[in-house]
Design a protein around this motif. Sequence first.
Motif, PDB file in Angstrom:
ATOM      1  N   ALA A 145       0.290  58.951 -24.714  1.00  0.00           N
ATOM      2  CA  ALA A 145      -0.662  59.740 -23.914  1.00  0.00           C
ATOM      3  C   ALA A 145      -1.866  58.905 -23.486  1.00  0.00           C
ATOM      4  CB  ALA A 145      -1.124  60.963 -24.702  1.00  0.00           C
ATOM      5  N   ALA A 146      -2.398  58.105 -24.404  1.00  0.00           N
ATOM      6  CA  ALA A 146      -3.592  57.312 -24.105  1.00  0.00           C
ATOM      7  C   ALA A 146      -3.292  56.221 -23.073  1.00  0.00           C
ATOM      8  CB  ALA A 146      -4.153  56.702 -25.384  1.00  0.00           C
ATOM      9  N   TRP A 147      -2.144  55.573 -23.213  1.00  0.00           N
ATOM     10  CA  TRP A 147      -1.801  54.512 -22.265  1.00  0.00           C
ATOM     11  C   TRP A 147      -1.534  55.078 -20.881  1.00  0.00           C
ATOM     12  CZ3 TRP A 147       0.375  49.202 -23.173  1.00  0.00           C
ATOM     13  CH2 TRP A 147      -0.242  48.598 -24.282  1.00  0.00           C
ATOM     14  N   ARG A 148      -0.858  56.206 -20.794  1.00  0.00           N
ATOM     15  CA  ARG A 148      -0.627  56.811 -19.479  1.00  0.00           C
ATOM     16  C   ARG A 148      -1.957  57.182 -18.828  1.00  0.00           C
ATOM     17  NH1 ARG A 148       4.700  57.661 -18.887  1.00  0.00           N
ATOM     18  NH2 ARG A 148       5.913  57.750 -20.812  1.00  0.00           N
ATOM     19  N   ASP A 149      -2.858  57.726 -19.629  1.00  0.00           N
ATOM     20  CA  ASP A 149      -4.160  58.136 -19.119  1.00  0.00           C
ATOM     21  C   ASP A 149      -5.004  56.929 -18.696  1.00  0.00           C
ATOM     22  OD1 ASP A 149      -6.232  60.268 -18.745  1.00  0.00           O
ATOM     23  OD2 ASP A 149      -7.255  59.102 -20.310  1.00  0.00           O
ATOM     24  N   ALA A 150      -4.994  55.881 -19.499  1.00  0.00           N
ATOM     25  CA  ALA A 150      -5.848  54.716 -19.241  1.00  0.00           C
ATOM     26  C   ALA A 150      -5.311  53.805 -18.144  1.00  0.00           C
ATOM     27  CB  ALA A 150      -6.025  53.905 -20.533  1.00  0.00           C
ATOM     28  N   TYR A 151      -3.985  53.653 -18.070  1.00  0.00           N
ATOM     29  CA  TYR A 151      -3.427  52.594 -17.237  1.00  0.00           C
ATOM     30  C   TYR A 151      -2.646  53.042 -16.013  1.00  0.00           C
ATOM     31  CZ  TYR A 151      -4.837  49.861 -21.237  1.00  0.00           C
ATOM     32  OH  TYR A 151      -5.568  49.288 -22.228  1.00  0.00           O
ATOM     33  N   ARG A 152      -2.452  54.340 -15.832  1.00  0.00           N
ATOM     34  CA  ARG A 152      -1.766  54.798 -14.622  1.00  0.00           C
ATOM     35  C   ARG A 152      -2.605  54.373 -13.417  1.00  0.00           C
ATOM     36  NH1 ARG A 152      -0.148  60.119 -15.657  1.00  0.00           N
ATOM     37  NH2 ARG A 152       1.852  59.292 -16.283  1.00  0.00           N
ATOM     38  N   GLY A 153      -1.989  53.670 -12.490  1.00  0.00           N
ATOM     39  CA  GLY A 153      -2.702  53.170 -11.318  1.00  0.00           C
ATOM     40  C   GLY A 153      -3.315  51.797 -11.524  1.00  0.00           C
ATOM     41  N   ILE A 154      -3.286  51.296 -12.760  1.00  0.00           N
ATOM     42  CA  ILE A 154      -3.805  49.952 -13.047  1.00  0.00           C
ATOM     43  C   ILE A 154      -2.642  49.006 -13.339  1.00  0.00           C
ATOM     44  CG2 ILE A 154      -5.209  48.558 -14.619  1.00  0.00           C
ATOM     45  CD1 ILE A 154      -7.017  51.014 -15.000  1.00  0.00           C
ATOM     46  N   ILE A 155      -1.813  49.369 -14.314  1.00  0.00           N
ATOM     47  CA  ILE A 155      -0.616  48.592 -14.623  1.00  0.00           C
ATOM     48  C   ILE A 155       0.511  49.163 -13.758  1.00  0.00           C
ATOM     49  CG2 ILE A 155       1.089  48.016 -16.404  1.00  0.00           C
ATOM     50  CD1 ILE A 155      -1.151  48.206 -18.475  1.00  0.00           C
ATOM     51  N   PRO A 156       1.273  48.319 -13.068  1.00  0.00           N
ATOM     52  CA  PRO A 156       2.374  48.829 -12.242  1.00  0.00           C
ATOM     53  C   PRO A 156       3.274  49.779 -13.046  1.00  0.00           C
ATOM     54  CG  PRO A 156       2.094  46.474 -11.912  1.00  0.00           C
ATOM     55  CD  PRO A 156       1.198  46.855 -13.053  1.00  0.00           C
ATOM     56  N   GLY A 157       3.685  50.871 -12.394  1.00  0.00           N
ATOM     57  CA  GLY A 157       4.396  51.956 -13.060  1.00  0.00           C
ATOM     58  C   GLY A 157       5.583  51.541 -13.907  1.00  0.00           C
ATOM     59  N   ARG A 158       6.473  50.742 -13.372  1.00  0.00           N
ATOM     60  CA  ARG A 158       7.659  50.321 -14.124  1.00  0.00           C
ATOM     61  C   ARG A 158       7.262  49.514 -15.357  1.00  0.00           C
ATOM     62  NH1 ARG A 158      11.753  47.835 -10.422  1.00  0.00           N
ATOM     63  NH2 ARG A 158      12.160  50.024 -10.026  1.00  0.00           N
ATOM     64  N   GLU A 159       6.288  48.626 -15.214  1.00  0.00           N
ATOM     65  CA  GLU A 159       5.838  47.808 -16.341  1.00  0.00           C
ATOM     66  C   GLU A 159       5.164  48.679 -17.408  1.00  0.00           C
ATOM     67  OE1 GLU A 159       6.696  44.634 -16.761  1.00  0.00           O
ATOM     68  OE2 GLU A 159       7.769  44.931 -14.878  1.00  0.00           O
ATOM     69  N   LEU A 160       4.370  49.627 -16.975  1.00  0.00           N
ATOM     70  CA  LEU A 160       3.714  50.538 -17.918  1.00  0.00           C
ATOM     71  C   LEU A 160       4.756  51.316 -18.713  1.00  0.00           C
ATOM     72  CD1 LEU A 160       1.198  51.872 -19.111  1.00  0.00           C
ATOM     73  CD2 LEU A 160       1.194  53.434 -17.146  1.00  0.00           C
ATOM     74  N   GLU A 161       5.763  51.831 -18.035  1.00  0.00           N
ATOM     75  CA  GLU A 161       6.814  52.589 -18.722  1.00  0.00           C
ATOM     76  C   GLU A 161       7.541  51.730 -19.752  1.00  0.00           C
ATOM     77  OE1 GLU A 161       7.320  55.872 -18.721  1.00  0.00           O
ATOM     78  OE2 GLU A 161       5.575  55.960 -17.391  1.00  0.00           O
ATOM     79  N   LYS A 162       7.818  50.481 -19.409  1.00  0.00           N
ATOM     80  CA  LYS A 162       8.490  49.578 -20.357  1.00  0.00           C
ATOM     81  C   LYS A 162       7.604  49.321 -21.574  1.00  0.00           C
ATOM     82  CE  LYS A 162       9.793  46.288 -17.337  1.00  0.00           C
ATOM     83  NZ  LYS A 162      10.403  45.066 -16.802  1.00  0.00           N
ATOM     84  N   MET A 163       6.302  49.120 -21.336  1.00  0.00           N
ATOM     85  CA  MET A 163       5.386  48.844 -22.440  1.00  0.00           C
ATOM     86  C   MET A 163       5.285  50.040 -23.384  1.00  0.00           C
ATOM     87  SD  MET A 163       2.481  46.833 -20.252  1.00  0.00           S
ATOM     88  CE  MET A 163       1.459  46.291 -21.609  1.00  0.00           C
ATOM     89  N   ILE A 164       5.224  51.223 -22.827  1.00  0.00           N
ATOM     90  CA  ILE A 164       5.135  52.426 -23.647  1.00  0.00           C
ATOM     91  C   ILE A 164       6.436  52.626 -24.422  1.00  0.00           C
ATOM     92  CG2 ILE A 164       5.001  54.952 -23.564  1.00  0.00           C
ATOM     93  CD1 ILE A 164       3.003  54.586 -21.197  1.00  0.00           C
TER      94      ILE A 164
END
Length: 168
Positions: A25-44
């Motif tokens: 929840a925190a990473w989606r809130d903090a990084y959506r629009g900052i870290i590219p979507g596909r990369e963010l999903e992989k990191m989470i």
Amino acid sequence: MVETVVTIRGARTGDAFDIAEVHDAAWRDAYRGIIPGRELEKMIARRGPKWWHTAIVRGTRLTVLDFDESIAGYASYGRNRVPSMPYGGELFELYLAPEFQGLGFGRRLFDAARRDLANHGYTSTLVWALADNERALSFYRHLGGQVIREAEERFGSEVRGRVAFGFK
């Protein structure tokens, strides 16, 4: 009268699922629009309950904020990973579930992590934040952090700036 107990304590193996939920929840809130979507999903996805359980079992310095028997946030920290920088400790991560942000809990987690680091001989602390994460930059500035270095981090094919704050 309703009484809510807030404690900061070391993570236990039974906390792994809840820490993973806060992380998500925190990473989606903090990084959506900052870290590219596909990369963010992989990191989470890499940081599920099993990953957190392993980190706890291995002795990772991991502190949680327990709000009325629910994990509301966490901080991980240890020895500074960049020896060329003159700071003994490093705060690797500090995150709160979105509904617990802005209530002073981040400061409490930060202070607890710094105390634990100092108790282990690390009296100065370094923390990195992405340059586009205004909330994090404001938070660390408000706590008295001084910008000590800027660098870049790659997320897939894209690069983002990051900022190191130092606390003496």
